[in-house]
Each structure stands twice: as structure tokens, then as C-alpha cells.
Design a protein around this motif. Structure first.
Motif, PDB file in Angstrom:
ATOM      1  N   PRO A   1       0.835  -1.206   0.000  1.00 55.81           N
ATOM      2  CA  PRO A   1       0.000   0.000   0.000  1.00 55.81           C
ATOM      3  C   PRO A   1       0.863   1.246   0.000  1.00 55.81           C
ATOM      4  N   LEU A   2       0.350   2.316  -0.614  1.00 55.16           N
ATOM      5  CA  LEU A   2       1.092   3.569  -0.650  1.00 55.16           C
ATOM      6  C   LEU A   2       1.175   4.189   0.729  1.00 55.16           C
ATOM      7  N   ASN A   3       0.157   3.939   1.542  1.00 57.14           N
ATOM      8  CA  ASN A   3       0.129   4.493   2.882  1.00 57.14           C
ATOM      9  C   ASN A   3      -0.273   3.386   3.835  1.00 57.14           C
ATOM     10  N   ALA A   4       0.614   3.033   4.715  1.00 57.06           N
ATOM     11  CA  ALA A   4       0.339   1.901   5.602  1.00 57.06           C
ATOM     12  C   ALA A   4      -0.862   2.149   6.487  1.00 57.06           C
ATOM     13  N   HIS A   5      -1.229   3.429   6.685  1.00 61.20           N
ATOM     14  CA  HIS A   5      -2.353   3.763   7.562  1.00 61.20           C
ATOM     15  C   HIS A   5      -3.629   4.043   6.781  1.00 61.20           C
ATOM     16  N   ALA A   6      -3.550   4.008   5.442  1.00 63.90           N
ATOM     17  CA  ALA A   6      -4.680   4.474   4.641  1.00 63.90           C
ATOM     18  C   ALA A   6      -5.939   3.668   4.880  1.00 63.90           C
ATOM     19  N   ASN A   7      -5.775   2.346   5.119  1.00 63.58           N
ATOM     20  CA  ASN A   7      -6.955   1.506   5.279  1.00 63.58           C
ATOM     21  C   ASN A   7      -7.306   1.254   6.738  1.00 63.58           C
ATOM     22  N   GLU A   8      -6.600   1.905   7.656  1.00 66.18           N
ATOM     23  CA  GLU A   8      -6.844   1.647   9.070  1.00 66.18           C
ATOM     24  C   GLU A   8      -7.969   2.506   9.625  1.00 66.18           C
TER      25      GLU A   8
ATOM     26  N   TYR B   1     -10.162   9.211  14.399  1.00 66.58           N
ATOM     27  CA  TYR B   1      -8.777   8.886  14.708  1.00 66.58           C
ATOM     28  C   TYR B   1      -8.562   7.372  14.749  1.00 66.58           C
ATOM     29  N   ALA B   2      -7.354   6.951  14.334  1.00 68.28           N
ATOM     30  CA  ALA B   2      -6.960   5.550  14.443  1.00 68.28           C
ATOM     31  C   ALA B   2      -6.630   5.241  15.905  1.00 68.28           C
ATOM     32  N   GLU B   3      -6.362   3.965  16.171  1.00 65.79           N
ATOM     33  CA  GLU B   3      -6.078   3.558  17.540  1.00 65.79           C
ATOM     34  C   GLU B   3      -4.814   4.214  18.087  1.00 65.79           C
ATOM     35  N   ASP B   4      -3.851   4.552  17.196  1.00 69.60           N
ATOM     36  CA  ASP B   4      -2.636   5.206  17.676  1.00 69.60           C
ATOM     37  C   ASP B   4      -2.866   6.673  18.007  1.00 69.60           C
ATOM     38  N   GLN B   5      -4.068   7.203  17.696  1.00 68.62           N
ATOM     39  CA  GLN B   5      -4.493   8.566  18.029  1.00 68.62           C
ATOM     40  C   GLN B   5      -3.651   9.652  17.340  1.00 68.62           C
ATOM     41  N   THR B   6      -2.919   9.259  16.292  1.00 67.78           N
ATOM     42  CA  THR B   6      -2.166  10.253  15.510  1.00 67.78           C
ATOM     43  C   THR B   6      -2.677  10.322  14.076  1.00 67.78           C
ATOM     44  N   GLN B   7      -2.993   9.187  13.485  1.00 61.96           N
ATOM     45  CA  GLN B   7      -3.541   9.159  12.137  1.00 61.96           C
ATOM     46  C   GLN B   7      -5.047   9.431  12.205  1.00 61.96           C
ATOM     47  N   TYR B   8      -5.570  10.181  11.237  1.00 60.96           N
ATOM     48  CA  TYR B   8      -6.995  10.496  11.254  1.00 60.96           C
ATOM     49  C   TYR B   8      -7.482  10.803   9.844  1.00 60.96           C
ATOM     50  N   THR B   9      -8.786  10.733   9.680  1.00 62.53           N
ATOM     51  CA  THR B   9      -9.424  11.173   8.445  1.00 62.53           C
ATOM     52  C   THR B   9     -10.534  12.156   8.811  1.00 62.53           C
ATOM     53  N   VAL B  10     -10.925  12.977   7.850  1.00 62.07           N
ATOM     54  CA  VAL B  10     -11.869  14.060   8.101  1.00 62.07           C
ATOM     55  C   VAL B  10     -13.047  13.958   7.142  1.00 62.07           C
ATOM     56  N   SER B  11     -14.235  14.184   7.662  1.00 61.80           N
ATOM     57  CA  SER B  11     -15.441  14.147   6.835  1.00 61.80           C
ATOM     58  C   SER B  11     -15.593  15.440   6.047  1.00 61.80           C
ATOM     59  N   PRO B  12     -16.488  15.456   5.067  1.00 60.79           N
ATOM     60  CA  PRO B  12     -16.863  16.747   4.467  1.00 60.79           C
ATOM     61  C   PRO B  12     -17.480  17.651   5.531  1.00 60.79           C
ATOM     62  N   ALA B  13     -17.355  18.947   5.335  1.00 63.64           N
ATOM     63  CA  ALA B  13     -17.905  19.906   6.291  1.00 63.64           C
ATOM     64  C   ALA B  13     -19.386  20.139   6.029  1.00 63.64           C
ATOM     65  N   THR B  14     -20.091  20.561   7.066  1.00 64.85           N
ATOM     66  CA  THR B  14     -21.507  20.891   6.944  1.00 64.85           C
ATOM     67  C   THR B  14     -21.670  22.213   6.183  1.00 64.85           C
ATOM     68  N   THR B  15     -22.891  22.519   5.842  1.00 66.82           N
ATOM     69  CA  THR B  15     -23.177  23.843   5.298  1.00 66.82           C
ATOM     70  C   THR B  15     -22.974  24.883   6.401  1.00 66.82           C
ATOM     71  N   PHE B  16     -22.774  26.137   6.004  1.00 69.83           N
ATOM     72  CA  PHE B  16     -22.514  27.197   6.976  1.00 69.83           C
ATOM     73  C   PHE B  16     -23.791  27.619   7.701  1.00 69.83           C
ATOM     74  N   CYS B  17     -23.637  27.964   8.983  1.00 68.27           N
ATOM     75  CA  CYS B  17     -24.670  28.638   9.760  1.00 68.27           C
ATOM     76  C   CYS B  17     -24.217  30.091   9.935  1.00 68.27           C
TER      77      CYS B  17
END
Length: 274
Positions: free
Chosen positions: A32-39, A150-166
């Protein structure tokens, strides 16, 4: 013999080099290109985002008519979600960002906070925080939220799309959020009941009165979700009639106006049209 030997060695060297390149390519194809990509599964966008007021959570998505909050340090809230196909409880946080509008219409970041600041929450949890930055009374602001997983190591993470603005402004001296009284046949949705009543073409009545201790109120602006613009009605208290055009989930926003012409915080209420 020396010439033949050299040609043999060169040929074998080329074969080994070629096989080595193919083997390396094969290994790269398997790695894999990123060892954490699928975690970490990408989380879902938050829901129920908005600003906490005395009458619940509000989120005005119209920049031309922002909502009003009374506190320069408003409470922000959202419900975070992991992906539905993830069996384990995800490590989630909500990330709230607030921007201020400049005179030229551009936006400048003024606050960014993660909730909780330490630790995590699980899927489908509501998180709320009081903004640490004090906002000004002469600026239009916008707020959005995203889910961080966050992954179990609490350093790797992914982010969702943002909500519409209020969109909102701050006015600590403006009118309070008014009361809305249903006169039937419709009834206000609650967390446990949102039964449908009435129907398309069936009129209903709604009465607006000042919040307890709020005076003087001289009128109200209101807008149903199916309306294209605000409607103004005068009076310290006022009763209006609304005929839903569709069988749908309907929402009503109301703000009181004082003698200086200022509108205060919105009251948002909802009902189901049968």
C-alpha cells in the motif's frame, strides 16, 4: 574466450537486472502507498449542527438574513457520525470553525476548536462547546462543523466533508427569542413525537408573544421553510394563519423586533403536515 565470457556475463547481468526490476515492481504493486490508509474509515458529515439558544438549536443558512445570538461566546453543537459499516466504536471528535466577514465580503478565520479537546466520543454522539473566542457585535459570522475520526494510535486520522454554513450575528442587547403557540390543527414536533396533522391546503394558526421579561416588542418577522421571503407582522403579540402548500415536514422561524428596529434571536419550531 575472454570476449565470449564478457558477453555471457553482460547477458546474465542484464537478465538479473531485469528480473530484479520485475520483482521490485511486483512488490511495489502489492505494498500500500500508505500503511495507515486503510486503518481509518472516513467518517460521515455531522448533522444537527448549529448554535444553542434558549429555544433549542438554530442554524440559519441564509447569509443575507443571518440569525442573531445574544452571547459573544455562543455554544456550538453538532452530532458526529462514523461510517455505518465500521463495527468497532470509532474515536471521533467534532471540529468547529468560525469565520468573520470582512467589509469587502471576504472571510477571515476567527476560531477553530475540536470537541472534546482530549479523548474521543463514539458514533452518533452530540457534542457541545462554548466558544472561547469572544465575538464582536458588528460582524457577520459563519460556522461549520466536520467529523474527525482517529486511528487507535491517536495520531492518524481522516476528516469528513464539512456541513453547510450557519450564519449569525451577535447582539447582547437585542430582543430575546419569542414564544410560539400553536393554535391547531398542527402541533409542534418534539424529540419523542412528530405526528402529522392537518394537510396541504389546511390552514393553521400560530401566535407569537415576547419571551418572559422581554419588552418592549413591537413586531415579528417570520418565515416558513416553504416561504421564499420573510413576512413582517406588527404588535406586541400577533397571531398569523398559514396554509401549508404541501404535505411535508415544515419549519417556522420567528424573531422579535424592538422599538429600535433590531431583531433578536430566532425561535425555530417544526411540525409535520399530514
Amino acid at each position: 574466450m575472454d570476449s565470449e565470457y564478457r558477453r555471457s556475463v553482460q547477458f546474465k547481468g542484464r537478465v538479473k537486472s531485469r528480473l530484479g526490476a520485475l520483482a521490485a515492481a511486483g512488490l511495489l504493486a502489492l505494498m500500500p502507498l500508505n500503511a495507515h490508509a486503510n486503518e481509518i474509515a472516513a467518517p460521515a458529515m455531522p448533522t444537527e449542527q448549529g448554535i444553542v439558544g434558549s429555544n433549542g438549536v438554530g442554524c440559519v443558512m441564509d447569509e443575507s438574513a443571518p440569525g442573531t445570538v445574544s452571547s459573544p461566546r455562543p455554544q456550538l453543537t453538532a452530532r458526529v457520525h462514523g461510517m455505518s459499516d465500521v463495527s468497532q466504536s470509532p474515536n471521533l471528535r467534532a471540529d468547529f470553525t468560525v469565520d468573520g466577514r470582512n467589509a469587502d465580503g471576504s472571510w477571515t478565520p476567527v476560531a477553530d476548536t475540536q470537541v472534546p479537546s482530549t479523548g474521543f466520543v463514539g458514533d452518533d454522539r452530540v457534542v457541545t462547546t462554548t466558544l472561547m473566542t469572544s465575538l464582536s457585535a458588528d460582524t457577520v459570522y459563519r460556522m461549520k462543523a466536520a467529523t474527525w475520526a482517529y486511528a487507535e494510535d491517536q495520531t492518524q486520522y481522516t476528516v469528513s466533508p464539512a456541513t453547510t454554513f450557519c450564519y449569525f450575528t451577535v447582539d447582547p442587547t437585542g430582543p430575546l427569542a419569542p414564544k410560539v403557540i400553536y393554535g391547531g390543527p398542527y402541533s409542534e414536533c418534539t424529540s419523542t413525537d412528530c405526528a402529522a396533522h392537518g394537510g396541504a391546503g389546511v390552514p393553521g394558526t400560530f401566535t407569537f408573544t415576547p419571551a418572559d421579561g422581554d419588552s418592549p416588542v413591537v413586531g415579528y418577522r417570520y418565515k416558513f421553510r416553504t416561504d421564499g421571503a420573510w413576512t413582517y407582522v406588527s404588535g406586541s403579540s400577533a397571531t398569523i394563519t398559514f396554509t401549508p402548500p404541501f404535505r411535508t415536514f415544515e419549519e417556522l422561524r420567528v424573531a422579535a423586533q424592538d422599538v429600535l428596529g433590531r431583531y433578536g434571536a430566532d425561535t425555530t419550531t417544526s411540525f409535520m403536515v399530514g
